[in-house]
Design an enzyme around this catalytic site. Structure first.
Site, mmCIF file in Angstrom:
data_model
loop_
_atom_site.group_PDB
_atom_site.id
_atom_site.type_symbol
_atom_site.label_atom_id
_atom_site.label_comp_id
_atom_site.label_asym_id
_atom_site.label_seq_id
_atom_site.Cartn_x
_atom_site.Cartn_y
_atom_site.Cartn_z
ATOM 1 N N ARG A 154 0.927 -1.506 -0.221
ATOM 2 C CA ARG A 154 -0.155 -0.113 -0.038
ATOM 3 C C ARG A 154 0.789 1.919 -0.058
ATOM 4 N NH1 ARG A 154 -3.975 2.349 4.800
ATOM 5 N NH2 ARG A 154 -2.363 1.590 6.038
ATOM 6 N N SER A 174 10.817 -7.468 -3.477
ATOM 7 C CA SER A 174 10.241 -8.052 -2.122
ATOM 8 C C SER A 174 10.052 -9.645 -1.132
ATOM 9 C CB SER A 174 8.772 -7.525 -1.628
ATOM 10 O OG SER A 174 7.884 -8.256 -1.636
ATOM 11 N N THR A 233 10.931 4.323 6.349
ATOM 12 C CA THR A 233 10.630 5.114 7.295
ATOM 13 C C THR A 233 9.072 3.544 7.432
ATOM 14 O OG1 THR A 233 8.602 5.401 5.081
ATOM 15 C CG2 THR A 233 10.219 7.306 6.253
ATOM 16 N N ARG A 235 10.207 0.159 9.853
ATOM 17 C CA ARG A 235 10.219 -0.320 11.242
ATOM 18 C C ARG A 235 11.797 -0.376 11.459
ATOM 19 N NH1 ARG A 235 6.080 1.548 11.710
ATOM 20 N NH2 ARG A 235 4.199 -0.360 12.665
ATOM 21 N N GLU A 264 12.782 2.614 20.686
ATOM 22 C CA GLU A 264 12.309 4.515 20.688
ATOM 23 C C GLU A 264 11.478 4.987 22.065
ATOM 24 O OE1 GLU A 264 9.313 4.603 17.179
ATOM 25 O OE2 GLU A 264 10.832 3.868 15.978
ATOM 26 N N HIS A 283 10.313 9.346 14.421
ATOM 27 C CA HIS A 283 9.435 8.324 13.566
ATOM 28 C C HIS A 283 7.930 10.143 13.985
ATOM 29 C CE1 HIS A 283 7.118 4.040 14.794
ATOM 30 N NE2 HIS A 283 6.629 5.164 13.275
#
Length: 316
Positions: A154, A174, A233, A235, A264, A283
Site C-alpha cells: 500500500r 520483496s 520509514t 520499522r 523508541e 518517527h
C-alpha cells in the site's frame, strides 16, 4: 465510571482530537505524556484502568503484562495492525482488542521529505545558513536516477508512483513480489542484489515480522554505491543497526534517512544521533493532523461502542 488511559501522548495533543462525551456514562480520562518504560512501570501505572488507548507500537502488551492488569477490559490500538499486542493472550483474559483506521498518505509524504532532504543536503545547508555559510554541498538529481522500492504494498506502491513523477527509473523487490504485481504499479521487479547494487535511493516499505526482522544487513549495504541513500520509514529492526552504523562511519553509503528505530524514543546517547551523513526524524511518519483525527476519533468510537455493548473494529 469508566477509567481510560491514553498512552504515549508525547506532544500533549490527544485531548484536542478526542471527544470523550460520546462515550456513554461517566468517564475519567488520563493522558500519559511520557513513555512509561518497562513492564513494571506500565503495570504499576495502568492497574486501575478499564480501557487503554495505545499509540501504535510505542508500548508492548505481552502476555506477562496483560496478566498484571486485572481491571483491563478494552485495549484500543491506533491502526488495524499492532505486533506489540498479544491478541491471543488478551482474548484468553477476556480483554477485547480493537483498532482504528489510518492515513496511508502521511508516511509516503514523509518518505519523500526524507529523500529530498538527503539528496539535496537540506539539514547541512540549513545549519550552514544559520552559521553564516553559503553553498556547502552539491545535490543529486532525481530525474534519471534509480529508485529501489523494497516492498510494493500500500505504501511502497504510492512511493513508487511519486518516483515516476520525478522522472526516476523505479524498480522494486520483496520476498514475495511478482513481475505481475510490479507491472500493475508500472515498475519493474528486480532481484534483491540488483536493487541494492544499482539504486541511487533505496527505500523500505515492509511490515515488521519474523521474516523481515534484520532482513537488511552487511551484505546488502556492501552492494550499495557510495553515492546511494538508504531510507527507512517502516520499522527500525528491519535494518541491522550495527552494519548500518559501520557503513556510515566508513563512508560506504552517502546517507541514511531514518524515521524509525530499534528503540523508541531513541536514547539521547544513541550512536545514530552522532553518526555522519544521516537525516533523522523522531518517527513522524504518521504524525499529522489528518492521521490523528482518524486515530483518536475512531478510538473514541471504539470505546463508546464497547461501553454500549457492541464493540467494533475488533482484532482477532
Amino acid at each position: 465510571m469508566t477509567r481510560i488511559a491514553v498512552l504515549d501522548d508525547y506532544q500533549s495533543v490527544a485531548a484536542d482530537f478526542c471527544d470523550w462525551s460520546r462515550v456513554p456514562g461517566e468517564v475519567d480520562v488520563v493522558e500519559f505524556h511520557e513513555h512509561l518504560g518497562n513492564e513494571d512501570a506500565v503495570a504499576a501505572a495502568l492497574q486501575d484502568f478499564d480501557v487503554v488507548v495505545a499509540m501504535r507500537e510505542r508500548t508492548e502488551f505481552r502476555r506477562g503484562l496483560l496478566e498484571r492488569l486485572p481491571n483491563l477490559k478494552l485495549l484500543v490500538t491506533t491502526g488495524m495492525r499492532n505486533k506489540s499486542i498479544d491478541v491471543e493472550a488478551a482474548a484468553e483474559r477476556g480483554i477485547t482488542v480493537c483498532g482504528t483506521g489510518s492515513n496511508a498518505t502521511a508516511t509516503v509524504e514523509l518518505t519523500w521529505a526524507l529523500i529530498l532532504a538527503a539528496v539535496r543536503h537540506v539539514p547541512r545547508e540549513d545549519a550552514g545558513m544559520r552559521a553564516g555559510e553559503w553553498q556547502q554541498t552539491i545535490g543529486t538529481d532525481l530525474a534519471g536516477a534509480r529508485l529501489g522500492v523494497i516492498g510494493l504494498g500500500r505504501l511502497g506502491s504510492r512511493v513508487a508512483t511519486i518516483g515516476q513523477a520525478f522522472g526516476m527509473d523505479v524498480v522494486a523487490w520483496s520476498q514475495n513480489l511478482t513481475d505481475e504485481r510490479a507491472a500493475e504499479v508500472g515498475v519493474r521487479r528486480v532481484e534483491r542484489d540488483e536493487l541494492f547494487a544499482t539504486a541511487d535511493v533505496a527505500t523500505i516499505h515492509l511490515l515488521l515480522s519474523k521474516r523481515t526482522r534484520g532482513l537488511i544487513g552487511s551484505a546488502d549495504l556492501a552492494l550499495m554505491m557510495h553515492t546511494a541513500v538508504l531510507v527507512n520509514t517502516s520499522r527500525g529492526p528491519i535494518v541491522q543497526q550495527q552494519p548500518l552504523l559501520d557503513a556510515l562511519a566508513e563512508d560506504r553509503i552517502a546517507c541514511a534517512a531514518i524515521d524509525v528505530y530499534d528503540e523508541e524514543p531513541l536514547p539521547a546517547d544513541h550512536p545514530l544521533r552522532t553518526s555522519p551523513r544521516t537525516v533523522l526524524t523522531p518517527h513522524l511518519g504518521y504524525v499529522t493532523r489528518g492521521t490523528y483525527e482518524v486515530f483518536y476519533g475512531e478510538a473514541v468510537e471504539d470505546v463508546a461502542a464497547f461501553v454500549a455493548g457492541e464493540p467494533i473494529r475488533v482484532l482477532g
